[in-house]
Scaffold this motif. Structure first.
Motif, short mmCIF file in Angstrom:
data_model
loop_
_atom_site.label_atom_id
_atom_site.label_comp_id
_atom_site.label_asym_id
_atom_site.label_seq_id
_atom_site.Cartn_x
_atom_site.Cartn_y
_atom_site.Cartn_z
N ALA A 108 -4.38 -5.87 -4.43
CA ALA A 108 -4.11 -4.47 -4.09
C ALA A 108 -4.25 -3.56 -5.31
N THR B 68 -6.84 -0.52 -5.07
CA THR B 68 -6.29 0.84 -5.09
C THR B 68 -6.38 1.51 -6.46
N LEU C 186 0.82 -1.21 0.00
CA LEU C 186 0.00 0.00 0.00
C LEU C 186 0.86 1.26 0.00
N TRP D 242 -6.62 -0.34 2.99
CA TRP D 242 -6.37 0.79 2.10
C TRP D 242 -7.00 2.07 2.64
#
Length: 323
Positions: free
Chosen positions: A263, A267, A193, A314
């Motif tokens: 991810a 994201t 992240l 996140w």
């Protein structure tokens, strides 16, 4: 009820402390702040700054607090580091736990929930792993935790300790207002992240020649809120059982590359990758069977999808890094 939480300023200990307070319990956090800060503490918890090796302070805290039980998270947790410095892992994790057990015995505190690890199993012969499977740690971190479990068994058999050891796997996600923020950070998901936020140039994959579907390690990810719930259930169970060992996980395994792909979906960022050599002591596959705790205590993960777990991480991570 009144509980002492060692390592309660950390990621998991802090989440458990918050859940205990939310349920109406009293909480004292005992932490040396070596990998955390005071602002990570729950505002309504009592705080004692101290090391787990400080027998005098620990005994005084236990005696003055008259606790109904202890939840023990204070430990060093980096498997890779433990292969370079096994001495500090046995001193802090194993000897520190012995100090806690002695202080509990001296002050009449008899209930303990212990933060153990899947690293106790080493390189498993099957997946998912069950609690009765062979215990052969491949790193000093796992060995330090397993030795602690052995000590608890003897304290239970000979000195009246009631304990539950929870062997869990990779923990991720966040609860509202609180999530993972180790100093320094070494865990996969927060590092990914950070890369998504542009705070790191890339994420490193250590080894792509493991006997898995894409050559990268497979791990079981459990949401920190689900894990915290398991700790409370385990503590409650000590009213009727003397000892227990439970695996905690969601029962699914994900490769490192699958975590990175998740991810990217969550994201919407590219997340560059660099592949490096394997790290010593990393098993190829660690996936838990949580059938025992589901059967005996009724626990089940509410977050069983990796994207959902990462979405909570996140949300927290963006707020953390914006500060």
């Amino acid at each position: 009820m009144n509980y002492l939480v060692t390592g309660g300023a950390g990621y998991i200990g802090g989440t458990v402390s918050r859940l205990l307070l939310e349920r109406g319990h009293r909480v004292t956090v005992y932490d040396n702040l070596c990998h955390s800060k005071k602002d990570a503490l729950p505002s309504s918890a009592t705080f004692v700054e101290g090391d787990i090796a400080d027998a005098d302070l620990l005994s005084r805290t236990l005696r003055n607090g008259k606790f109904d039980g202890v939840l023990h998270f204070a430990a060093l947790i980096e498997a890779g580091e433990s292969m370079k410095r096994p001495d500090i892992y046995f001193r802090n994790n194993t000897a520190g736990t012995l100090t806690l057990l002695e202080c509990m015995q001296q002050t009449g505190t008899q209930r303990l929930v212990f933060s153990s690890t899947a690293a106790c199993y080493g390189e498993p012969k099957r997946a998912p792993i069950e609690e009765t499977d062979e215990l052969r740690p491949t790193n000093a971190y796992g060995e330090s935790k397993l030795l602690s479990e052995y000590m608890m068994r003897w304290f239970a058999e000979r000195m009246g300790l009631r304990y539950a050891a929870l062997r869990y796997f990779n923990v991720a996600g966040a609860i509202p207002g609180y999530g993972e923020a180790h100093e320094p950070e070494s865990h996969l998901i927060p590092l990914i992240l950070d890369t998504a936020l542009g705070l790191r140039d890339n994420i490193r994959i250590y080894g792509e020649d493991y006997p898995t579907k894409d050559g990268t390690c497979v791990r079981d990810y459990v949401h920190v809120a689900d894990l915290a719930e398991a700790h409370l259930l385990a503590m409650d169970s000590l009213a009727t059982q003397e000892s227990a060992i439970y695996n905690i996980g969601n029962g699914q395994g994900f490769t490192v590359r699958e975590v990175i792909d998740s991810a990217r979906r969550v994201t919407g960022r590219e997340i560059p990758v660099i592949v490096e050599a394997r790290r010593p002591g990393d098993p190829a596959v660690l996936v838990a069977s949580s059938a025992k705790i589901q059967r005996e205590l009724g626990w089940a993960p509410k977050f069983d999808q990796l994207d959902a777990i990462l979405a909570t991480a996140w949300e927290w991570h963006q707020k953390l890094r914006a500060v």
